[in-house]
Design a protein around this motif. Structure first.
Motif, PDB file in Angstrom:
ATOM      1  N   THR A  82       0.803  -1.232   0.000  1.00 30.50           N
ATOM      2  CA  THR A  82       0.000   0.000   0.000  1.00 30.50           C
ATOM      3  C   THR A  82       0.832   1.275   0.000  1.00 30.50           C
ATOM      4  OG1 THR A  82      -0.116  -0.124   2.423  1.00 30.50           O
ATOM      5  CG2 THR A  82      -1.939  -1.103   1.188  1.00 30.50           C
ATOM      6  N   GLU A  83       2.067   1.225   0.460  1.00 31.62           N
ATOM      7  CA  GLU A  83       2.884   2.432   0.588  1.00 31.62           C
ATOM      8  C   GLU A  83       4.087   2.367  -0.349  1.00 31.62           C
ATOM      9  OE1 GLU A  83       1.589   4.840   2.824  1.00 31.62           O
ATOM     10  OE2 GLU A  83       0.016   3.330   2.693  1.00 31.62           O
TER      11      GLU A  83
ATOM     12  N   GLN B 205      -4.588   7.676  -2.458  1.00 29.01           N
ATOM     13  CA  GLN B 205      -5.849   7.082  -2.896  1.00 29.01           C
ATOM     14  C   GLN B 205      -6.999   8.088  -2.926  1.00 29.01           C
ATOM     15  OE1 GLN B 205      -5.883   4.345   0.599  1.00 29.01           O
ATOM     16  NE2 GLN B 205      -8.039   4.920   0.794  1.00 29.01           N
TER      17      GLN B 205
ATOM     18  N   THR C 248       4.090   8.949   3.278  1.00 32.68           N
ATOM     19  CA  THR C 248       2.656   9.022   3.552  1.00 32.68           C
ATOM     20  C   THR C 248       2.169  10.457   3.409  1.00 32.68           C
ATOM     21  OG1 THR C 248       0.929   8.307   5.086  1.00 32.68           O
ATOM     22  CG2 THR C 248       2.846   9.412   6.033  1.00 32.68           C
TER      23      THR C 248
ATOM     24  N   SER D 128      -3.161   5.181   1.106  1.00 31.19           N
ATOM     25  CA  SER D 128      -2.242   4.506   0.189  1.00 31.19           C
ATOM     26  C   SER D 128      -1.719   5.454  -0.882  1.00 31.19           C
ATOM     27  CB  SER D 128      -2.966   3.334  -0.480  1.00 31.19           C
ATOM     28  OG  SER D 128      -2.215   2.832  -1.572  1.00 31.19           O
TER      29      SER D 128
ATOM     30  N   GLU E  72      -5.003  -0.370  -1.878  1.00 33.01           N
ATOM     31  CA  GLU E  72      -5.524   0.317  -0.707  1.00 33.01           C
ATOM     32  C   GLU E  72      -6.357  -0.671   0.103  1.00 33.01           C
ATOM     33  OE1 GLU E  72      -9.345   2.741  -1.788  1.00 33.01           O
ATOM     34  OE2 GLU E  72      -7.908   3.034  -3.420  1.00 33.01           O
TER      35      GLU E  72
ATOM     36  N   LEU F  61      -7.180  -6.207   0.425  1.00 33.70           N
ATOM     37  CA  LEU F  61      -6.635  -5.058  -0.272  1.00 33.70           C
ATOM     38  C   LEU F  61      -7.195  -5.040  -1.688  1.00 33.70           C
ATOM     39  CD1 LEU F  61      -2.879  -5.457   0.752  1.00 33.70           C
ATOM     40  CD2 LEU F  61      -4.668  -4.218   1.974  1.00 33.70           C
TER      41      LEU F  61
ATOM     42  N   ASN G 152      -5.419   0.331  -5.919  1.00 36.66           N
ATOM     43  CA  ASN G 152      -5.532   1.783  -5.817  1.00 36.66           C
ATOM     44  C   ASN G 152      -5.595   2.347  -7.241  1.00 36.66           C
ATOM     45  OD1 ASN G 152      -5.242   4.529  -5.433  1.00 36.66           O
ATOM     46  ND2 ASN G 152      -3.145   4.403  -4.648  1.00 36.66           N
TER      47      ASN G 152
ATOM     48  N   TYR H 277       5.686  -6.318  -3.280  1.00 39.18           N
ATOM     49  CA  TYR H 277       4.249  -6.380  -3.077  1.00 39.18           C
ATOM     50  C   TYR H 277       3.655  -7.556  -3.827  1.00 39.18           C
ATOM     51  CZ  TYR H 277       3.237  -3.784  -7.462  1.00 39.18           C
ATOM     52  OH  TYR H 277       3.119  -3.361  -8.753  1.00 39.18           O
TER      53      TYR H 277
END
Length: 812
Positions: free
Chosen positions: A308-309, A350, A438, A478, A483, A494, A497, A712
């Motif tokens: 997500t990041e 997001q 973030t 995200s 996301e 999840l 995004n 990921y």
């Protein structure tokens, strides 16, 4: 004539029954009903037309056919579909189902809708299908534009959609990805606004040639959207890039487009979400503990955050190189101490907001500020290189001001290191836990206000330790490929995004959904693999024969393992009490000086340094941990300091005894006892907060590069997903100085999974502080069988021996 005829005799009459009358009425009614039935058969009442979406996707790539199937309860005259890109299709059919394909030629966020024309009239269903179209082509010469909605006066009708009520004011943000080729740059652009397919407004993007940088300069664009009447609005951003000479002349002009749909309606529409989107399901043995991007430290946390990041840079496992991501390659000054990072305009959160320089600054500064909190955070990974002296106690206003600065005007972030740094070391630090980027506005909105003063820094740190930022344990925003759709203690879901457009190095995922399950029993994991409900799982070797019940299992390849000592920064003393032998602080190994002291006590390292580090710990922080020096003997709570050492029961290494003797020699009064446990039991203990093992000796494959991030799960590159629980225990981070075997090929059958990385950065202990493992290699090599299963999802790789299986995944 007189007829003498007697009158007839009249008898008393019987009273007539009322039933006979009702029988007659019933007969008449039946006749009437029959008549109506005949009339109805001859003239049937028209059936109201209905339609429904039988199947449609929400994600597709440019140039790939997008399919939609619509069901109808009666044949229509025709159905008209609006694709959201200012094109439409008319389809006629004599049946009750229509399937049609469409190819999107440009990336964007589209909303499909349709109407059906029947003999009885026109039906306008209230369904919209959001379609997120990504580009499957990246050119070195293209400046790709991106559009997003933000700053709206009223929330969307449907959450996370571009559907709004009338009289909603909003801004449309436009940004661009600069061409990779340095000779090319954005030279101009045009923004078009359409309503119901008709153009209503045009904006030209103004740029000018900057003679100092020898390129065209532009600013991020904000378009005020104040067209609040109901309608279907389409925005098209056309960007032009070209080969720019030093004088400003342009050749080889190339264009690209991006589309964004916004729906204004007074109704509450239905959003169609594909329930059969491709997904990958993983049975994890490590539940998440904390999703704060700056403080998350466990492997369960990383499994979510790596999906997500985003980091400033992207590590490609296949090439073993770092590539630009949120930041471009830096401008380096001051003898490799000053690194200036240009922040890309192409990454969005997001909610559609563009990642900017202040987001990067906020993320890295808060990471540093929280380097000395309890429980241990990963902030020290960066702090040690930018804060002079003791980077735990010297995080002050002046030191932060000298370490990191930003400019939203130039969209740059500058980091000043305390000593010269190699490029690769900087990239590695900035792709380590804690360095996620973030949204500053999101964090501040939920209470994490940052004031860069000495008092503000201390308040930020104390607020975190007091639990005032607990919102971020379960909530994140995200800027990566996925996301969070939902999460609880049993599972996390999840979903892609839509604002993650990827780069040519960091591609968009193949899977639309990731499901991570926690706490599944062994039987549940095997059953999930057998039914293909799971694509990844961890299974102990003792039960690996159960794999024979799973189709398409094959066995091939070998890998070599070595031993690894791990330190637990959050010991579960209640569970440890079941073993009956301990007297120690639960958080002893959260202190990096303690970990360094224990590391240097390993045979072959520096015992003098080990003793010095331990003495410094007791002198500076002993009171905090209730450890004191009593006439040369170290006590905890005025009693003997007792620390158990858990050892995988299949390990038989004489170095373990030497290590214990060294520790007890350095720390007078310390008692260390060995507790053997199975690999399966050891793995089950590696839950954050439920791990009773203060120190434990396990096995680790030599050819796993633990300095890199966990890829990921949806990554389409031929890399791997690493199951190993590498971040749950706050391990010390130096590689053994005698390490010689850095990497082995996993096997010829999976050579695409080989990790290629520089031996210099492995053997150099000081520059490897971004590693989260303490390697202690022995001469004992263990050959491991390689198990994998082929499926439509790619390959599932598992490594096993007489302890447990470590699961990899490669997605094609």
């Amino acid at each position: 004539m007189n007829y003498n005829i007697p009158e007839p005799k009249v008898f008393p009459q019987r009273v007539r029954s009322s039933k006979r009358k009702w029988y007659a009425i019933i007969v008449i009614i039946i006749l009437l009903i029959s008549s109506f039935s005949i009339l109805s058969a001859l003239h049937p009442h028209p059936i109201a037309p209905e339609t429904s979406i039988a199947s449609a996707g929400n994600y597709v790539s440019t140039g790939t056919p997008y399919n939609i199937t619509i069901k109808l309860n009666q044949p229509p005259k025709y159905v008209k579909i609006f694709w959201g890109d200012n094109t439409n299709s008319n389809i006629s059919t004599s049946g009750t189902a229509i399937t049609i394909s469409h190819i999107y030629t440009n990336p964007g966020i589209y909303y499909i809708h349709y109407f059906a024309v029947f003999t009885s009239g026109i039906l306008f269903p209230d369904y919209y299908i959001p379609v997120y179209v990504s580009s499957n082509y990246f050119s070195n010469y293209t400046a790709q534009g991106i559009l997003s909605v933000y700053n709206y006066s009223r929330s969307p009708i449907n959450p996370d959609s571009n559907i709004f009520y009338p009289n909603t004011n909003m801004n449309i943000s436009g940004s661009f990805t600069p061409p990779d080729d340095p000779n090319y740059s954005l030279i101009s652009g045009t923004f078009y606004l359409f309503k119901n397919g008709n153009i209503i407004k045009t904006f030209n993007i103004n740029t000018y040639f900057d003679h100092s940088s020898k390129s065209y300069v532009y600013k991020n664009l904000i378009f005020n959207f104040n067209h609040t009447a109901p309608g279907n609005y389409t925005m098209e951003l056309v960007t032009y890039s070209g080969n720019v000479s030093s004088s400003g002349s342009v050749s080889d002009i190339i264009s690209s487009k991006y589309f964004l749909d916004v729906i204004i309606t007074s109704k509450i529409p239905h959003i169609y979400i594909d329930k059969n989107m491709p997904y990958i399901a993983f049975a994890s043995s490590s539940p998440y503990n904390n999703l704060n991007p700056e403080t998350a430290y466990t492997s369960g946390d990383m499994q979510i955050l790596m999906n997500t990041e985003e980091f400033l840079f992207y590590y490609n496992q296949t090439s073993g190189k770092y590539y630009p991501n949120i930041a471009d390659y830096p401008e380096i000054k001051n003898d490799n101490k000053t690194f200036i990072f240009k922040i890309s305009n192409s990454f969005k959160f997001q909610n559609g907001e563009t990642v900017n320089a202040y987001d990067v600054y906020y993320s890295l500064v808060t990471d540093i500020i929280l380097d000395n909190v309890t429980p241990q955070s990963p902030g020290w990974l960066l702090a040690q290189y930018v804060i002079p002296g003791n980077y735990y106690t010297n995080v002050t206003y002046n030191n932060i001001k000298n370490a990191i600065s930003y400019s939203n005007t130039s969209n740059t972030v500058t980091i000043n290191f305390t000593h010269p740094m190699s490029n690769e070391t900087v990239y590695r630090i900035l792709t380590s836990p804690g360095a996620f980027i973030t949204s500053a506005s999101y964090m501040i909105q939920h209470g994490a206000v940052l004031n860069i003063t000495n008092a503000g820094i201390e308040k930020f740190r104390s607020n975190y330790e007091d639990g005032n930022y607990s919102y971020f344990v379960n909530h994140i925003i995200s800027d990566g490929p996925y996301e969070i759709l939902s999460l609880n203690k049993n599972a996390v879901t999840l979903i892609r995004n839509p604002f993650f457009m990827g780069t040519k190095y960091n591609a968009i995922p193949h899977f639309d959904i990731i499901k991570i399950y926690y706490g599944l029993s062994l039987a549940g994991r095997l059953q999930g693999l057998r039914l293909n409900a799971l694509q990844m799982a961890s299974v102990p070797y003792e039960y690996s024969n159960a794999f024979s019940a799973i189709n398409n299992i094959s066995i091939s390849g070998n890998v070599t393992y070595s031993e690894i000592y791990s330190f637990n920064s959050n010991v579960n003393l209640t569970m440890l009490g079941n073993y009956g032998y301990f007297n120690m602080p639960y958080n002893l190994f959260s202190n990096i000086t303690v970990r360094e002291a224990f590391y240097n006590a390993y045979p072959g390292n520096n015992l003098t340094l080990s003793k010095h580090l331990w003495d410094q710990f007791v002198l500076n922080a002993g009171d905090k941990y209730n450890i004191k020096n009593s006439s040369g003997v170290f006590l905890y709570n005025n009693a003997t300091l007792k620390i158990p050492l858990f050892v995988n029961s299949i390990i038989n290494d004489p170095e373990v005894v030497r290590y214990i003797n060294n520790l007890q020699g350095v720390i007078k009064g310390l008692k260390v006892i060995i507790i053997p446990v199975t690999g399966d039991k050891m793995k089950s203990y590696e839950f954050y907060g439920n791990n009773p093992m203060p120190i434990y000796l396990s096995l680790l494959p030599l050819n796993m590069n633990l300095t890199e991030k966990i890829s990921y799960l949806g990554n389409p590159e031929n890399g791997t997903y690493m199951y190993q629980n590498g971040f749950s225990i706050g391990l010390y981070n130096k590689s053994h100085k005698n390490q010689t075997k850095l990497m082995l090929n996993l096997s010829a059958s999976i050579n695409k999974l080989t990790f290629n990385y520089s031996s210099k950065n492995i053997t150099d202990a000081q520059e490897n502080l971004s590693m989260l493992y303490l390697y202690i290699f022995t001469n004992e090599n263990v050959t491991i069988t390689h198990i994998h299963r082929s499926s439509i999802y790619g390959f599932r790789y598992s490594l096993n021996k007489n302890y447990n299986i470590i699961t990899f995944n490669t997605l094609y």
